[in-house]
Design a protein around this motif. Sequence first.
Motif, PDB file in Angstrom:
ATOM      1  N   ASN A   1      32.274 -22.991  -9.826  1.00  0.00           N
ATOM      2  CA  ASN A   1      32.176 -24.439  -9.628  1.00  0.00           C
ATOM      3  C   ASN A   1      32.238 -24.874  -8.161  1.00  0.00           C
ATOM      4  N   PRO A   2      33.146 -24.326  -7.356  1.00  0.00           N
ATOM      5  CA  PRO A   2      33.153 -24.704  -5.924  1.00  0.00           C
ATOM      6  C   PRO A   2      31.849 -24.306  -5.212  1.00  0.00           C
ATOM      7  N   LEU A   3      31.250 -23.232  -5.657  1.00  0.00           N
ATOM      8  CA  LEU A   3      29.992 -22.790  -5.045  1.00  0.00           C
ATOM      9  C   LEU A   3      28.862 -23.768  -5.358  1.00  0.00           C
ATOM     10  N   LYS A   4      28.858 -24.283  -6.568  1.00  0.00           N
ATOM     11  CA  LYS A   4      27.822 -25.242  -6.958  1.00  0.00           C
ATOM     12  C   LYS A   4      27.885 -26.491  -6.087  1.00  0.00           C
ATOM     13  N   LYS A   5      29.105 -26.884  -5.704  1.00  0.00           N
ATOM     14  CA  LYS A   5      29.279 -28.077  -4.877  1.00  0.00           C
ATOM     15  C   LYS A   5      28.759 -27.873  -3.453  1.00  0.00           C
ATOM     16  N   SER A   6      28.732 -26.607  -3.018  1.00  0.00           N
ATOM     17  CA  SER A   6      28.274 -26.324  -1.648  1.00  0.00           C
ATOM     18  C   SER A   6      26.769 -26.072  -1.584  1.00  0.00           C
ATOM     19  N   LYS A   7      26.122 -26.109  -2.741  1.00  0.00           N
ATOM     20  CA  LYS A   7      24.686 -25.822  -2.802  1.00  0.00           C
ATOM     21  C   LYS A   7      23.877 -26.959  -2.174  1.00  0.00           C
ATOM     22  N   ARG A   8      22.850 -26.604  -1.432  1.00  0.00           N
ATOM     23  CA  ARG A   8      21.941 -27.610  -0.882  1.00  0.00           C
ATOM     24  C   ARG A   8      20.523 -27.036  -0.864  1.00  0.00           C
ATOM     25  N   GLU A   9      19.561 -27.918  -1.001  1.00  0.00           N
ATOM     26  CA  GLU A   9      18.164 -27.486  -1.028  1.00  0.00           C
ATOM     27  C   GLU A   9      17.551 -27.657   0.351  1.00  0.00           C
ATOM     28  N   GLU A  10      17.065 -26.569   0.906  1.00  0.00           N
ATOM     29  CA  GLU A  10      16.440 -26.590   2.222  1.00  0.00           C
ATOM     30  C   GLU A  10      15.158 -25.770   2.182  1.00  0.00           C
ATOM     31  N   PHE A  11      14.299 -26.030   3.147  1.00  0.00           N
ATOM     32  CA  PHE A  11      13.039 -25.288   3.236  1.00  0.00           C
ATOM     33  C   PHE A  11      12.859 -24.771   4.664  1.00  0.00           C
ATOM     34  N   PRO A  12      13.678 -23.783   5.041  1.00  0.00           N
ATOM     35  CA  PRO A  12      13.608 -23.256   6.410  1.00  0.00           C
ATOM     36  C   PRO A  12      12.315 -22.477   6.644  1.00  0.00           C
ATOM     37  N   ASP A  13      11.946 -22.380   7.896  1.00  0.00           N
ATOM     38  CA  ASP A  13      10.778 -21.571   8.264  1.00  0.00           C
ATOM     39  C   ASP A  13      11.231 -20.118   8.309  1.00  0.00           C
TER      40      ASP A  13
END
Length: 205
Positions: free
Chosen positions: A121-133
């Motif tokens: 659960n703590p890991l899910k809260k730190s998730k973010r969607e990014e599109f790095p090169d």
Amino acid sequence: ANPDCVIYMGKDKFENEDLIQYSFPKDIWFHVDDLSSAHVYLRLEGLDDIDKVPVDLLSEMCQLTKANSIEGSKKKEVAIVYTFAENLLKESDMQVGAVSFKDFKAKRYVKGVHKDKEVLNPLKKSKREEFPDLQALYNDKVKDLIKAEQREKTFAKIKEKEQEAEAKKKIKEAKMAKEIKEKEMQEFFEKVEEEKVQNTDDNEN
């Protein structure tokens, strides 16, 4: 478990393909063994030994990998396989997102992984969607590795020259010590001979 690490994964097989192509050599790749799952990568600078992943961090990686497998997330427990990204083998005839291994002995397993909400659960809260090169990051990493290799070669040459100079110095010192010793021995024998001659002259007189 470690704020210095980055954990990343692809949303689908096409993003997985990019991650396979542009992962760093010492990124650690995680996957549910024998099941379809996300390709989950751990990037932690300075981690060069596959057997030295901190236990808490390894547990987090296993939880994320299991949770991001459609089939694996439904099972009570699964096995997780992991290895350095440099050990992944991708050939032209493989399906998109599929990989094998260059050295099967370099794989590691965590068996009996079951869902742990306290970890997940703590890991899910730190998730973010990014599109790095990814390609740019990979190219920068390659440049850094080349520079590091060049530095190591330069330092190795300097050390080699220092060792050669030290060896020559020791040889020279040993040669000088030998010459001094031989000179001292020669002077000693000459003195002995002089004393013998002197004693002979004294006896004749």
